[in-house]
Design an enzyme around this catalytic site. Structure first.
Site, PDB file in Angstrom:
ATOM      1  N   TYR A 204       0.843  -1.198   0.000  1.00  0.00           N
ATOM      2  CA  TYR A 204       0.000   0.000   0.000  1.00  0.00           C
ATOM      3  C   TYR A 204       0.876   1.244   0.000  1.00  0.00           C
ATOM      4  O   TYR A 204       1.692   1.438   0.905  1.00  0.00           O
ATOM      5  CB  TYR A 204      -0.921   0.000   1.224  1.00  0.00           C
ATOM      6  CG  TYR A 204      -1.742   1.259   1.355  1.00  0.00           C
ATOM      7  CD1 TYR A 204      -2.762   1.536   0.453  1.00  0.00           C
ATOM      8  CD2 TYR A 204      -1.483   2.183   2.373  1.00  0.00           C
ATOM      9  CE1 TYR A 204      -3.510   2.704   0.555  1.00  0.00           C
ATOM     10  CE2 TYR A 204      -2.234   3.349   2.488  1.00  0.00           C
ATOM     11  CZ  TYR A 204      -3.241   3.602   1.571  1.00  0.00           C
ATOM     12  OH  TYR A 204      -3.975   4.749   1.678  1.00  0.00           O
ATOM     13  N   ARG A 293      -9.672   2.482 -23.476  1.00  0.00           N
ATOM     14  CA  ARG A 293     -10.707   3.355 -24.046  1.00  0.00           C
ATOM     15  C   ARG A 293     -10.166   4.782 -24.154  1.00  0.00           C
ATOM     16  O   ARG A 293      -9.138   5.113 -23.576  1.00  0.00           O
ATOM     17  CB  ARG A 293     -11.927   3.375 -23.122  1.00  0.00           C
ATOM     18  CG  ARG A 293     -11.576   3.934 -21.748  1.00  0.00           C
ATOM     19  CD  ARG A 293     -12.776   4.219 -20.864  1.00  0.00           C
ATOM     20  NE  ARG A 293     -12.386   4.968 -19.684  1.00  0.00           N
ATOM     21  CZ  ARG A 293     -11.887   4.437 -18.573  1.00  0.00           C
ATOM     22  NH1 ARG A 293     -11.721   3.128 -18.478  1.00  0.00           N
ATOM     23  NH2 ARG A 293     -11.543   5.197 -17.548  1.00  0.00           N
ATOM     24  N   ARG A 339     -13.980  19.129 -14.421  1.00  0.00           N
ATOM     25  CA  ARG A 339     -15.208  18.392 -14.740  1.00  0.00           C
ATOM     26  C   ARG A 339     -16.356  19.023 -13.951  1.00  0.00           C
ATOM     27  O   ARG A 339     -16.365  18.962 -12.709  1.00  0.00           O
ATOM     28  CB  ARG A 339     -15.093  16.933 -14.309  1.00  0.00           C
ATOM     29  CG  ARG A 339     -14.058  16.144 -15.041  1.00  0.00           C
ATOM     30  CD  ARG A 339     -14.242  14.682 -14.668  1.00  0.00           C
ATOM     31  NE  ARG A 339     -13.152  13.870 -15.203  1.00  0.00           N
ATOM     32  CZ  ARG A 339     -13.139  12.552 -15.186  1.00  0.00           C
ATOM     33  NH1 ARG A 339     -14.154  11.889 -14.630  1.00  0.00           N
ATOM     34  NH2 ARG A 339     -12.135  11.880 -15.687  1.00  0.00           N
TER      35      ARG A 339
END
Ligand code: MV4
Length: 448
Positions: A204, A293, A339
């Site tokens: 982590y 994508r 955004r």
């Protein structure tokens, strides 16, 4: 090699418009598909043809593969662009499109499948010399093995779902006595969310940046990268603001990472657009996932590299050569994207409804990708993003000044949006200094 005669765009909103724009500039007619909730949507108005493919629920419309393939057949489309989300990373859909004699504008089904499984994606990248986060060698099948991995790499560790992404099916074990719990929770979540309980383990990293590299490849082994985007500013795995380049990286680091990645993808036979996601901490890159994508944040890369990524996707899918090499790719200035979502800027509750006023900013170096218009009713069924505001300027400080100016001009009334939050982020000293990790924004919005 020829070009497509008609492209069906299997998406909605701003990305459907984005793909239409590239098609129009290439002289290719477009087919829009839409749900009954999107009859008045801008992507339907601006397409050359449109087909209603089902009721509002995405499952019955934008994810309805039979309806989409039928729409392509009746309109005579010879290629399908999936945009992002929905069917864009669905290997079976890519296969179905090709089985119907059409072209899927994206990577091969095999590569979509390979990268969709994070374990096989990591194995592929490791074999190509791309640096990874230290962790298990592939899948971990029982708790004893999980404990052994934890002891070997040292705590804290993350148990991650192979089918994961977007933060689901991921659990931290801070010490050995938390492994059993993390193991059980991650596996159960993975089984429920993805129907696949395969997991792996990584060290982590406690304060990384999220840096991703944009690549593009043709069918002839030509692979280039278009540099990195810093996507560290996110809340609950939703990105709010992205930059190209990363304020944390040098041009030399970008070139070195790009060289390893492009050489690797050439070996893999990868084609079309892809993005490799890295965690970056203490001067080290570690690959975590690859997206097969076009991404929401692709415009910041387009502005800095002066490239139309959708045009390139369409060209290489049609069998055209890239026609340039890495040496031809130049990085000019700095770009930032905000955004804007139809959400309460404090509680993040969705705020669908009627847009009474829509006034987009303009001027030098300002781009707005949005399907909104005054009088439009934002439906409650889909993603809440309603606009992307992108600015480009010679330097990062100038891009920040330009974004502040553009945010000041942007008027969306009738629904609440996250515009006020973006205005606050652009004033935050840590953001201005470029001094942030993936955890900074969560604390910043918590302190609103
Ligand atoms: C990590 C990590 C720390 N260490 N892996 C979250 C979603 C998934 N795509 C990968 N994620 C993370 N993987 C290791 N070994 C921290 C995250 C993470 C994160 C990553 C990118 C952007 C935002 C994030 C927010 C929380 C956690």
């Amino acid at each position: 090699m020829g070009m497509f005669h008609k492209i069906l765009i299997a998406n909605r909103g701003e990305i459907a418009l984005r793909v239409q724009r590239a098609c129009r500039e290439l002289g290719i007619p477009t087919v829009a598909v839409h749900s009954t909730a999107d009859t008045d949507a801008m992507h339907v108005r601006l397409a050359d043809e449109s087909v209603c493919i089902g009721p509002p629920s995405a499952r019955d419309s934008y994810l309805n593969t039979a309806a989409i393939l039928s729409a392509a057949a009746v309109t005579g489309a010879d290629a399908i662009h999936p945009g992002y989300g929905f069917l864009s990373e669905n290997a079976r859909f890519a296969e179905m499109v090709e089985a119907h004699g059409l072209t899927f504008i994206g990577p091969s089904a095999a590569h979509i499948r390979m990268m969709g499984d994070k374990i096989s994606a990591k194995a592929a990248m490791a074999s190509l010399g791309v640096p990874l986060v230290p962790g298990s060698d592939g899948e971990v099948t029982d708790l004893d093995e999980a404990r052994a991995v934890g002891d070997r790499i040292g705590y804290p560790v993350l148990v991650k779902a192979a089918a994961g992404g977007g933060g689901r099916g991921m659990k931290v074990a801070h010490a050995a006595d938390e492994m059993e719990d993390a193991w059980t929770v991650a596996r159960t979540e993975a089984r429920t969310a993805f129907g696949n309980d395969s997991v792996y383990i990584e060290k982590y990293l406690d304060r990384p940046r999220h840096i991703e590299l944009q690549v593009m490849a043709d069918a002839y082994g030509n692979v280039v990268h278009f540099g990195e985007r810093d996507c560290s500013l996110q809340r609950r795995h939703q990105k709010l603001l992205e930059e190209a380049g990363s304020p944390a990286l040098t041009a030399v680091q970008r070139d070195e990472l790009g060289a390893v990645v492009t050489a690797g993808l050439r070996k893999l036979g990868f084609r079309n657009a892809g993005t490799l996601e890295f965690l970056y901490q203490d001067g080290q890159f570690a690959f975590i996932e690859m997206n097969t994508r076009l991404q929401v944040e692709h415009p910041v890369t387009e502005m800095v590299c002066d490239v139309d990524l959708v045009r390139e996707q369409i060209r290489v899918a049609a069998g055209q050569e890239l026609g340039y090499t890495q040496a031809d790719v130049r990085f000019r200035g700095h770009a930032i994207e905000c955004r804007v979502t139809a959400e309460d800027p404090v509680t993040f509750m969705p705020t669908p409804g009627r847009v009474d006023v829509f006034h987009a900013p303009g001027g030098l170096g300002v781009r707005v990708d949005s399907a909104l218009y005054a009088g439009y009713v934002v439906p409650p069924y889909y993603d809440s993003m309603v606009a992307k505001l992108i600015v480009h300027a010679p330097t990062r400080p100038e891009a920040i000044a330009r974004m502040r100016r553009a945010l000041g001009e942007f008027a969306i009334q009738g629904i609440k949006t996250t515009l006020p939050l973006h205005r606050r982020i652009l004033e935050a000293p840590e953001f201005v200094a470029g001094d942030y990790t993936i955890h900074w924004l969560e604390r910043f919005v918590g302190s609103a």
